[in-house]
Design a protein around this motif. Sequence first.
Motif, PDB file in Angstrom:
ATOM      1  N   ARG A  37       0.825  -1.205   0.000  1.00  0.00           N
ATOM      2  CA  ARG A  37       0.000   0.000   0.000  1.00  0.00           C
ATOM      3  C   ARG A  37       0.862   1.259   0.000  1.00  0.00           C
ATOM      4  O   ARG A  37       0.598   2.207  -0.747  1.00  0.00           O
ATOM      5  N   THR A  38       1.890   1.270   0.848  1.00  0.00           N
ATOM      6  CA  THR A  38       2.727   2.460   0.959  1.00  0.00           C
ATOM      7  C   THR A  38       3.516   2.697  -0.317  1.00  0.00           C
ATOM      8  O   THR A  38       3.581   3.825  -0.824  1.00  0.00           O
ATOM      9  N   VAL A  39       4.123   1.659  -0.857  1.00  0.00           N
ATOM     10  CA  VAL A  39       4.918   1.794  -2.076  1.00  0.00           C
ATOM     11  C   VAL A  39       4.048   2.267  -3.236  1.00  0.00           C
ATOM     12  O   VAL A  39       4.441   3.169  -3.992  1.00  0.00           O
ATOM     13  N   LEU A  40       2.859   1.701  -3.389  1.00  0.00           N
ATOM     14  CA  LEU A  40       2.007   2.076  -4.511  1.00  0.00           C
ATOM     15  C   LEU A  40       1.502   3.516  -4.378  1.00  0.00           C
ATOM     16  O   LEU A  40       1.382   4.235  -5.380  1.00  0.00           O
ATOM     17  N   ALA A  41       1.228   3.958  -3.162  1.00  0.00           N
ATOM     18  CA  ALA A  41       0.809   5.345  -2.954  1.00  0.00           C
ATOM     19  C   ALA A  41       1.936   6.306  -3.329  1.00  0.00           C
ATOM     20  O   ALA A  41       1.713   7.335  -3.990  1.00  0.00           O
ATOM     21  N   VAL A  42       3.148   5.976  -2.916  1.00  0.00           N
ATOM     22  CA  VAL A  42       4.300   6.812  -3.253  1.00  0.00           C
ATOM     23  C   VAL A  42       4.558   6.770  -4.765  1.00  0.00           C
ATOM     24  O   VAL A  42       4.811   7.800  -5.399  1.00  0.00           O
ATOM     25  N   ALA A  43       4.484   5.578  -5.342  1.00  0.00           N
ATOM     26  CA  ALA A  43       4.733   5.437  -6.776  1.00  0.00           C
ATOM     27  C   ALA A  43       3.735   6.244  -7.596  1.00  0.00           C
ATOM     28  O   ALA A  43       4.102   6.857  -8.609  1.00  0.00           O
ATOM     29  N   LEU A  44       2.477   6.273  -7.168  1.00  0.00           N
ATOM     30  CA  LEU A  44       1.470   7.026  -7.904  1.00  0.00           C
ATOM     31  C   LEU A  44       1.777   8.515  -7.869  1.00  0.00           C
ATOM     32  O   LEU A  44       1.631   9.217  -8.887  1.00  0.00           O
ATOM     33  N   ARG A  45       2.249   9.010  -6.743  1.00  0.00           N
ATOM     34  CA  ARG A  45       2.619  10.421  -6.655  1.00  0.00           C
ATOM     35  C   ARG A  45       3.813  10.725  -7.549  1.00  0.00           C
ATOM     36  O   ARG A  45       3.825  11.723  -8.270  1.00  0.00           O
ATOM     37  N   HIS A  46       4.817   9.859  -7.535  1.00  0.00           N
ATOM     38  CA  HIS A  46       5.986  10.051  -8.395  1.00  0.00           C
ATOM     39  C   HIS A  46       5.602   9.956  -9.873  1.00  0.00           C
ATOM     40  O   HIS A  46       6.153  10.666 -10.708  1.00  0.00           O
ATOM     41  N   LEU A  47       4.662   9.064 -10.175  1.00  0.00           N
ATOM     42  CA  LEU A  47       4.223   8.881 -11.559  1.00  0.00           C
ATOM     43  C   LEU A  47       3.560  10.156 -12.071  1.00  0.00           C
ATOM     44  O   LEU A  47       3.793  10.572 -13.213  1.00  0.00           O
ATOM     45  N   ARG A  48       2.751  10.783 -11.240  1.00  0.00           N
ATOM     46  CA  ARG A  48       2.119  12.040 -11.641  1.00  0.00           C
ATOM     47  C   ARG A  48       3.170  13.118 -11.907  1.00  0.00           C
ATOM     48  O   ARG A  48       3.027  13.925 -12.825  1.00  0.00           O
ATOM     49  N   ALA A  49       4.202  13.130 -11.075  1.00  0.00           N
ATOM     50  CA  ALA A  49       5.211  14.193 -11.168  1.00  0.00           C
ATOM     51  C   ALA A  49       6.205  13.974 -12.294  1.00  0.00           C
ATOM     52  O   ALA A  49       6.634  14.940 -12.946  1.00  0.00           O
ATOM     53  N   SER A  50       6.568  12.713 -12.545  1.00  0.00           N
ATOM     54  CA  SER A  50       7.706  12.456 -13.437  1.00  0.00           C
ATOM     55  C   SER A  50       7.415  11.529 -14.601  1.00  0.00           C
ATOM     56  O   SER A  50       8.279  11.347 -15.464  1.00  0.00           O
ATOM     57  N   GLY A  51       6.226  10.912 -14.639  1.00  0.00           N
ATOM     58  CA  GLY A  51       5.933   9.961 -15.697  1.00  0.00           C
ATOM     59  C   GLY A  51       6.648   8.636 -15.478  1.00  0.00           C
ATOM     60  O   GLY A  51       7.425   8.477 -14.525  1.00  0.00           O
ATOM     61  N   VAL A  52       6.396   7.704 -16.369  1.00  0.00           N
ATOM     62  CA  VAL A  52       6.994   6.377 -16.212  1.00  0.00           C
ATOM     63  C   VAL A  52       8.509   6.437 -16.353  1.00  0.00           C
ATOM     64  O   VAL A  52       9.250   5.815 -15.576  1.00  0.00           O
ATOM     65  N   GLN A  53       9.007   7.190 -17.333  1.00  0.00           N
ATOM     66  CA  GLN A  53      10.447   7.227 -17.559  1.00  0.00           C
ATOM     67  C   GLN A  53      11.199   7.872 -16.401  1.00  0.00           C
ATOM     68  O   GLN A  53      12.374   7.590 -16.182  1.00  0.00           O
ATOM     69  N   GLY A  54      10.533   8.733 -15.655  1.00  0.00           N
ATOM     70  CA  GLY A  54      11.176   9.360 -14.513  1.00  0.00           C
ATOM     71  C   GLY A  54      10.909   8.654 -13.209  1.00  0.00           C
ATOM     72  O   GLY A  54      11.347   9.123 -12.148  1.00  0.00           O
TER      73      GLY A  54
END
Length: 218
Positions: free
Chosen positions: A39-56
Amino acid sequence: MPHADEPGPAPAAPATRRVADGDGAATVAGRPRNTEIDRTVLAVALRHLRASGVQGLSVAAVAEEAGTTRAAVYRRWSGRTELAIAAIGTIGHDTPPAPSGDAFADLVAELARFRRFVLEADATSLAATALGDGADPRVREQFRRHVVEPRHRRFRACLRAGVEAGALRGQADYAMAEDLLTGSWLAHAVRGEPITDDWARRTAAMVWTACGGVAGER
Protein backbone atom coordinates in the motif's frame (compact mmCIF):
# COMPACT_ATOMS: atom_id res chain seq x y z
CA MET A 1 25.20 -0.34 -8.12
CA PRO A 2 22.23 1.31 -9.94
CA HIS A 3 19.65 -1.01 -11.42
CA ALA A 4 19.41 -0.93 -15.22
CA ASP A 5 15.81 0.25 -14.93
CA GLU A 6 16.74 3.33 -12.89
CA PRO A 7 16.50 6.90 -14.20
CA GLY A 8 18.28 9.83 -12.57
CA PRO A 9 17.55 11.13 -9.07
CA ALA A 10 13.89 11.79 -8.27
CA PRO A 11 12.60 15.09 -6.88
CA ALA A 12 12.76 15.56 -3.14
CA ALA A 13 9.80 14.08 -1.27
CA PRO A 14 8.33 14.51 2.20
CA ALA A 15 9.55 12.15 4.88
CA THR A 16 7.57 8.95 5.19
CA ARG A 17 7.34 6.62 8.18
CA ARG A 18 9.31 3.44 7.60
CA VAL A 19 7.09 0.45 7.09
CA ALA A 20 7.86 -2.95 8.53
CA ASP A 21 10.19 -5.13 6.52
CA GLY A 22 8.53 -7.89 4.57
CA ASP A 23 9.34 -9.84 1.44
CA GLY A 24 8.20 -11.98 -1.35
CA ALA A 25 5.40 -12.44 -3.81
CA ALA A 26 3.06 -14.28 -1.47
CA THR A 27 5.19 -15.58 1.38
CA VAL A 28 8.83 -15.66 2.30
CA ALA A 29 10.16 -18.44 4.49
CA GLY A 30 6.63 -19.16 5.63
CA ARG A 31 5.87 -15.51 6.48
CA PRO A 32 2.88 -13.77 4.86
CA ARG A 33 3.50 -10.94 2.46
CA ASN A 34 3.53 -7.54 4.18
CA THR A 35 0.61 -5.76 2.53
CA GLU A 36 1.47 -2.51 4.31
CA ILE A 37 4.56 -2.28 2.13
CA ASP A 38 2.39 -2.78 -0.96
CA ARG A 39 0.00 0.00 0.00
CA THR A 40 2.73 2.46 0.96
CA VAL A 41 4.92 1.79 -2.08
CA LEU A 42 2.01 2.08 -4.51
CA ALA A 43 0.81 5.35 -2.95
CA VAL A 44 4.30 6.81 -3.25
CA ALA A 45 4.73 5.44 -6.78
CA LEU A 46 1.47 7.03 -7.90
CA ARG A 47 2.62 10.42 -6.66
CA HIS A 48 5.99 10.05 -8.40
CA LEU A 49 4.22 8.88 -11.56
CA ARG A 50 2.12 12.04 -11.64
CA ALA A 51 5.21 14.19 -11.17
CA SER A 52 7.71 12.46 -13.44
CA GLY A 53 5.93 9.96 -15.70
CA VAL A 54 6.99 6.38 -16.21
CA GLN A 55 10.45 7.23 -17.56
CA GLY A 56 11.18 9.36 -14.51
CA LEU A 57 9.85 6.81 -12.04
CA SER A 58 12.76 5.69 -9.86
CA VAL A 59 12.31 2.46 -7.93
CA ALA A 60 15.11 3.52 -5.60
CA ALA A 61 13.46 6.87 -4.85
CA VAL A 62 10.07 5.25 -4.32
CA ALA A 63 11.56 2.65 -1.99
CA GLU A 64 13.41 5.29 0.01
CA GLU A 65 10.34 7.48 0.48
CA ALA A 66 8.19 4.46 1.31
CA GLY A 67 10.66 3.44 3.99
CA THR A 68 11.55 0.08 2.48
CA THR A 69 14.26 -1.35 0.23
CA ARG A 70 14.70 -1.62 -3.50
CA ALA A 71 14.92 -5.37 -3.10
CA ALA A 72 11.49 -5.48 -1.45
CA VAL A 73 10.02 -3.45 -4.31
CA TYR A 74 11.67 -5.56 -7.03
CA ARG A 75 10.38 -8.74 -5.39
CA ARG A 76 6.89 -7.43 -6.00
CA TRP A 77 7.26 -5.61 -9.33
CA SER A 78 9.97 -6.39 -11.85
CA GLY A 79 10.56 -2.79 -12.90
CA ARG A 80 9.20 0.73 -13.06
CA THR A 81 6.67 -0.05 -15.79
CA GLU A 82 5.11 -2.85 -13.74
CA LEU A 83 5.17 -0.58 -10.68
CA ALA A 84 3.42 2.17 -12.66
CA ILE A 85 0.75 -0.25 -13.87
CA ALA A 86 0.11 -1.45 -10.32
CA ALA A 87 -0.03 2.13 -9.01
CA ILE A 88 -2.62 3.18 -11.58
CA GLY A 89 -4.63 0.12 -10.60
CA THR A 90 -5.08 1.53 -7.10
CA ILE A 91 -7.08 4.53 -8.33
CA GLY A 92 -10.55 4.31 -6.89
CA HIS A 93 -13.88 5.88 -7.79
CA ASP A 94 -16.71 7.01 -5.57
CA THR A 95 -20.02 5.16 -5.59
CA PRO A 96 -22.58 7.01 -7.73
CA PRO A 97 -25.95 7.80 -6.13
CA ALA A 98 -29.15 6.17 -7.30
CA PRO A 99 -30.79 7.75 -10.37
CA SER A 100 -32.92 10.77 -9.50
CA GLY A 101 -35.45 10.28 -12.27
CA ASP A 102 -34.10 13.29 -14.19
CA ALA A 103 -31.53 11.84 -16.58
CA PHE A 104 -30.18 15.21 -17.68
CA ALA A 105 -29.67 16.37 -14.10
CA ASP A 106 -27.97 13.05 -13.35
CA LEU A 107 -25.62 13.56 -16.30
CA VAL A 108 -24.71 17.05 -15.08
CA ALA A 109 -24.11 15.67 -11.58
CA GLU A 110 -22.00 12.83 -12.95
CA LEU A 111 -19.86 15.25 -14.93
CA ALA A 112 -19.44 17.37 -11.79
CA ARG A 113 -18.25 14.28 -9.93
CA PHE A 114 -15.91 13.53 -12.84
CA ARG A 115 -14.51 17.06 -12.55
CA ARG A 116 -13.82 16.54 -8.84
CA PHE A 117 -12.20 13.19 -9.59
CA VAL A 118 -9.92 14.75 -12.22
CA LEU A 119 -8.80 17.42 -9.77
CA GLU A 120 -8.40 15.15 -6.73
CA ALA A 121 -6.69 12.30 -8.60
CA ASP A 122 -4.63 14.68 -10.77
CA ALA A 123 -5.90 12.64 -13.69
CA THR A 124 -4.57 15.19 -16.19
CA SER A 125 -0.98 14.37 -15.25
CA LEU A 126 -1.70 10.66 -15.43
CA ALA A 127 -3.31 11.09 -18.85
CA ALA A 128 -0.18 12.81 -20.14
CA THR A 129 1.87 9.87 -18.85
CA ALA A 130 -0.42 7.17 -20.22
CA LEU A 131 -1.41 8.72 -23.54
CA GLY A 132 1.73 10.56 -24.61
CA ASP A 133 4.02 9.56 -27.44
CA GLY A 134 6.03 6.46 -26.60
CA ALA A 135 3.77 5.41 -23.72
CA ASP A 136 3.90 1.70 -22.96
CA PRO A 137 0.71 0.04 -24.31
CA ARG A 138 0.26 -1.74 -20.97
CA VAL A 139 0.26 1.57 -19.10
CA ARG A 140 -2.20 3.02 -21.63
CA GLU A 141 -4.51 0.03 -21.23
CA GLN A 142 -4.37 0.22 -17.44
CA PHE A 143 -5.26 3.93 -17.59
CA ARG A 144 -8.17 3.18 -19.89
CA ARG A 145 -9.49 0.41 -17.65
CA HIS A 146 -9.09 2.16 -14.31
CA VAL A 147 -9.63 5.83 -15.15
CA VAL A 148 -11.53 6.27 -18.41
CA GLU A 149 -13.84 3.27 -18.73
CA PRO A 150 -15.44 3.50 -15.25
CA ARG A 151 -16.56 7.05 -16.07
CA HIS A 152 -17.75 6.03 -19.52
CA ARG A 153 -20.01 3.43 -17.91
CA ARG A 154 -21.56 6.11 -15.70
CA PHE A 155 -22.14 8.48 -18.61
CA ARG A 156 -23.57 5.58 -20.62
CA ALA A 157 -26.08 4.88 -17.86
CA CYS A 158 -27.23 8.51 -17.82
CA LEU A 159 -27.68 8.60 -21.59
CA ARG A 160 -29.48 5.26 -21.59
CA ALA A 161 -31.84 6.58 -18.93
CA GLY A 162 -32.55 9.57 -21.17
CA VAL A 163 -33.44 7.27 -24.05
CA GLU A 164 -35.67 5.11 -21.84
CA ALA A 165 -37.46 8.21 -20.57
CA GLY A 166 -38.09 9.40 -24.13
CA ALA A 167 -35.99 12.51 -23.63
CA LEU A 168 -33.32 11.41 -26.14
CA ARG A 169 -33.51 9.79 -29.56
CA GLY A 170 -33.29 6.05 -29.62
CA GLN A 171 -31.00 6.18 -32.63
CA ALA A 172 -27.94 8.34 -31.99
CA ASP A 173 -24.21 7.81 -31.88
CA TYR A 174 -23.99 7.30 -28.13
CA ALA A 175 -20.48 5.87 -28.29
CA MET A 176 -19.39 9.19 -29.77
CA ALA A 177 -21.42 11.03 -27.13
CA GLU A 178 -19.46 9.27 -24.37
CA ASP A 179 -16.20 10.19 -26.10
CA LEU A 180 -17.27 13.84 -26.31
CA LEU A 181 -18.02 13.94 -22.59
CA THR A 182 -14.53 12.78 -21.60
CA GLY A 183 -12.91 14.37 -24.66
CA SER A 184 -13.95 17.80 -23.45
CA TRP A 185 -11.76 17.30 -20.39
CA LEU A 186 -8.84 16.11 -22.51
CA ALA A 187 -9.18 19.13 -24.80
CA HIS A 188 -8.97 21.45 -21.80
CA ALA A 189 -5.94 19.54 -20.53
CA VAL A 190 -4.12 19.79 -23.88
CA ARG A 191 -4.70 23.55 -23.93
CA GLY A 192 -3.62 23.87 -20.31
CA GLU A 193 -6.98 25.36 -19.34
CA PRO A 194 -8.68 24.64 -16.01
CA ILE A 195 -12.06 22.93 -15.94
CA THR A 196 -14.36 25.70 -14.78
CA ASP A 197 -17.28 25.36 -12.39
CA ASP A 198 -19.84 25.56 -15.21
CA TRP A 199 -18.05 22.94 -17.32
CA ALA A 200 -20.32 20.07 -16.23
CA ARG A 201 -23.56 21.73 -17.26
CA ARG A 202 -22.19 23.21 -20.50
CA THR A 203 -20.75 19.87 -21.60
CA ALA A 204 -23.86 17.93 -20.64
CA ALA A 205 -26.12 20.40 -22.46
CA MET A 206 -24.06 20.22 -25.66
CA VAL A 207 -24.09 16.42 -25.78
CA TRP A 208 -27.71 16.15 -24.63
CA THR A 209 -28.85 18.48 -27.42
CA ALA A 210 -26.76 16.60 -29.99
CA CYS A 211 -28.61 13.43 -29.00
CA GLY A 212 -32.00 15.04 -29.60
CA GLY A 213 -32.77 16.24 -26.09
CA VAL A 214 -33.70 19.64 -24.74
CA ALA A 215 -31.45 20.60 -21.85
CA GLY A 216 -33.59 23.55 -20.80
CA GLU A 217 -32.72 26.06 -18.10
CA ARG A 218 -32.08 24.94 -14.56
